[in-house]
Design a protein around this motif. Structure first.
Motif, PDB file in Angstrom:
ATOM      1  N   HIS A 146      -4.948  -6.457 -54.954  1.00 56.89           N
ATOM      2  CA  HIS A 146      -5.369  -7.729 -55.534  1.00 56.89           C
ATOM      3  C   HIS A 146      -6.854  -7.677 -55.909  1.00 56.89           C
ATOM      4  CE1 HIS A 146      -5.578 -12.106 -56.063  1.00 56.89           C
ATOM      5  NE2 HIS A 146      -6.688 -12.080 -55.332  1.00 56.89           N
ATOM      6  N   GLU A 147      -7.676  -7.172 -55.003  1.00 55.16           N
ATOM      7  CA  GLU A 147      -9.113  -7.093 -55.280  1.00 55.16           C
ATOM      8  C   GLU A 147      -9.411  -6.114 -56.417  1.00 55.16           C
ATOM      9  OE1 GLU A 147     -10.682  -6.103 -51.475  1.00 55.16           O
ATOM     10  OE2 GLU A 147     -10.263  -8.091 -50.620  1.00 55.16           O
ATOM     11  N   LYS A 175      -5.390 -14.968 -48.179  1.00 54.99           N
ATOM     12  CA  LYS A 175      -6.280 -15.531 -49.199  1.00 54.99           C
ATOM     13  C   LYS A 175      -5.843 -15.087 -50.590  1.00 54.99           C
ATOM     14  CE  LYS A 175     -10.428 -15.694 -46.285  1.00 54.99           C
ATOM     15  NZ  LYS A 175     -11.774 -15.102 -46.062  1.00 54.99           N
ATOM     16  N   ALA A 176      -5.502 -13.803 -50.704  1.00 60.14           N
ATOM     17  CA  ALA A 176      -5.053 -13.283 -51.993  1.00 60.14           C
ATOM     18  C   ALA A 176      -3.756 -13.947 -52.433  1.00 60.14           C
ATOM     19  CB  ALA A 176      -4.884 -11.763 -51.907  1.00 60.14           C
ATOM     20  N   ASP A 210      -7.662 -11.494 -45.515  1.00 56.39           N
ATOM     21  CA  ASP A 210      -7.745 -11.237 -46.952  1.00 56.39           C
ATOM     22  C   ASP A 210      -6.385 -11.290 -47.647  1.00 56.39           C
ATOM     23  OD1 ASP A 210     -10.462 -10.921 -46.721  1.00 56.39           O
ATOM     24  OD2 ASP A 210     -10.372  -8.733 -46.520  1.00 56.39           O
ATOM     25  N   THR A 211      -5.328 -10.863 -46.960  1.00 57.70           N
ATOM     26  CA  THR A 211      -4.011 -10.858 -47.609  1.00 57.70           C
ATOM     27  C   THR A 211      -3.536 -12.273 -47.906  1.00 57.70           C
ATOM     28  OG1 THR A 211      -3.288  -8.721 -46.738  1.00 57.70           O
ATOM     29  CG2 THR A 211      -1.573 -10.304 -47.276  1.00 57.70           C
ATOM     30  N   HIS A 229      -3.978  -7.070 -50.386  1.00 58.70           N
ATOM     31  CA  HIS A 229      -5.290  -7.518 -50.831  1.00 58.70           C
ATOM     32  C   HIS A 229      -6.108  -6.391 -51.463  1.00 58.70           C
ATOM     33  CE1 HIS A 229      -6.260  -6.100 -46.687  1.00 58.70           C
ATOM     34  NE2 HIS A 229      -7.385  -5.688 -47.269  1.00 58.70           N
TER      35      HIS A 229
END
Length: 418
Positions: free
Chosen positions: A301-302, A338-339, A335-336, A298
């Protein structure tokens, strides 16, 4: 942010392969058996008396960390049938009727002899892997035996050879078995692939097999990107092992992206490298490169380091990640995950057992059920490792790598209420 990434490039040495093994196999000129050839008898040693210092240390670690299932005390007794420390005392070992009735010691003995074989110092001709596949020979992906035969691997006639090679090749060939045009996994109801899974795999195969789709490459082709998240041991496999994946799809360039805090181990420093700004690159040849991203997915990704994602070019694999494991759940399910859902690309994951994989899939479905499509129902992995492994904190627990596999992705289309 992307411009600040500093690639560190390593070049792999060229690979060579002698042809004598093929000649010997073709003519049936097998040499007489050597007394050093592995057998269950000559590879069996109690771990606490092992000729290998590694296994003596491992026996000590089991005694320090594990508890007896009968007395719940520390482990002091080594099972004479398996050679592995399992109980507090002989009396506790004799009282453990479930242990003897289930014959768990037979699997523990396999763990024992496989580990001693790897440390025996014998020649390992089975590690002399084949290179390019002849275009007039078709690879059969039905099972390990047919895969080895049609790829002209060294003839592996013993469980020791199979255990050593399948543990190493399970990672690249599992990926290959999912993506390959002759995949052993078929569409529901006969197979585990769902309709959405067929769509995702069709998109990837459209890229992997351009000639079959009536397309022709102009200039330099765009490589397929295979992301492997939460990498550990698989990231330390030599480049020639991963090259076996590229031989299955020889007309396509491959970028393998290993992502995670333990994705790159610096052998000189004897520690893992962790950085959100540095990417380490190993070039195998003009068709394959390995990228090591030493932070959580993530984070990249972010920072949009991997953007844009393309379902025709990108696919994700998570090898026994432990989505539902208490010690790793928080890293994966926030977060991972979600990504991963936001990429809309196929994600395939494996487990040590059916129960392990079902727990992982259940927690993903429970939290993101309305946001995902199942691509592949949980099913035994045709190319799981045949080598038995041991959990040192619980020596009664044995497992094999990549035994079950499933797939999902973030939902591409959401229903709109009219």
């Amino acid at each position: 942010m992307l411009a600040s990434r500093t690639p560190v490039v390593y070049r792999a040495k060229p690979m060579t392969r002698p042809i004598m093994g093929f000649v010997r196999n073709a003519l049936g000129l097998d040499p007489p058996a050597s007394p050093d050839d592995p057998t269950p008898e000559n590879r069996f040693h109690p771990w606490d008396q092992s000729p290998s210092p590694d296994l003596r240390e491992r026996a000590a670690r089991i005694k320090a960390m594990a508890t007896c299932p009968v007395t719940h005390k520390d482990i002091q007794f080594t099972c004479p049938l398996s050679g592995i420390p399992t109980h507090h005392s002989r009396e506790a070992w004799e009282k453990d009727t479930e242990y003897h009735k289930s014959k768990r010691y037979e699997l523990l003995k396999k763990v024992n002899i496989y580990e001693h074989d790897l440390r025996s110092g014998r020649p390992f001709p089975e590690f002399d892997f084949p290179q390019d596949q002849d275009y007039d020979r078709m690879v059969n992906m039905s099972n390990w035996d047919l895969f080895f035969y049609t790829r002209s691997f060294y003839s592996m006639d013993t469980e020791f050879q199979l255990a050593a090679v399948t543990k190493m090749l399970s990672y690249p060939i599992t990926i290959g078995s999912v993506l390959h045009q002759y995949s052993p996994y078929s569409l529901n109801p006969k197979g585990p692939i769902t309709l959405e899974g067929l769509k995702s795999l069709a998109a990837l195969r459209y890229t992997l097999y351009p000639e079959q789709s009536g397309r022709f490459r102009a200039g330099q082709d765009t490589p397929i990107r295979i992301f492997i998240l939460g990498t550990r041991a698989e990231a330390q496999l030599p480049g020639h092992v991963w090259k076996q994946l590229q031989y299955l799809i020889p007309d396509t360039s491959i970028e393998l992206h290993f992502v995670g805090p333990e994705s790159f181990y610096d052998r000189e420093k004897r520690s893992y490298v962790q950085s959100s700004t540095e990417t380490i690159v190993k070039r195998i040849d003009e068709k394959m490169q390995l990228f090591y991203h030493t932070d959580f997915f993530h984070v990249f990704h972010e920072a949009q380091d991997f953007f844009p994602y393309d379902p025709y070019n990108d696919v994700f694999f998570c090898f026994h990640p432990g989505f539902a494991a208490p010690e790793t759940e928080e890293y994966w399910m926030g977060d991972t995950m979600k990504a991963l859902m936001q990429t809309k690309c196929a994600v395939f994951t494996t487990g040590f057992s059916k129960e392990d994989l079902l727990r992982d899939i259940s927690i993903v479905q429970d939290k993101y059920g309305s946001e995902l499509d199942m691509l592949m129902e949980p099913v035994p992995n045709v190319f799981g490792s045949t080598k038995w492994e041991l959990n040192d904190t619980n020596p009664h627990e044995v497992y094999q790598f990549n035994m079950y596999i499933a797939g999902f992705r973030g939902k591409r289309y959401h229903a709109i209420e009219l």
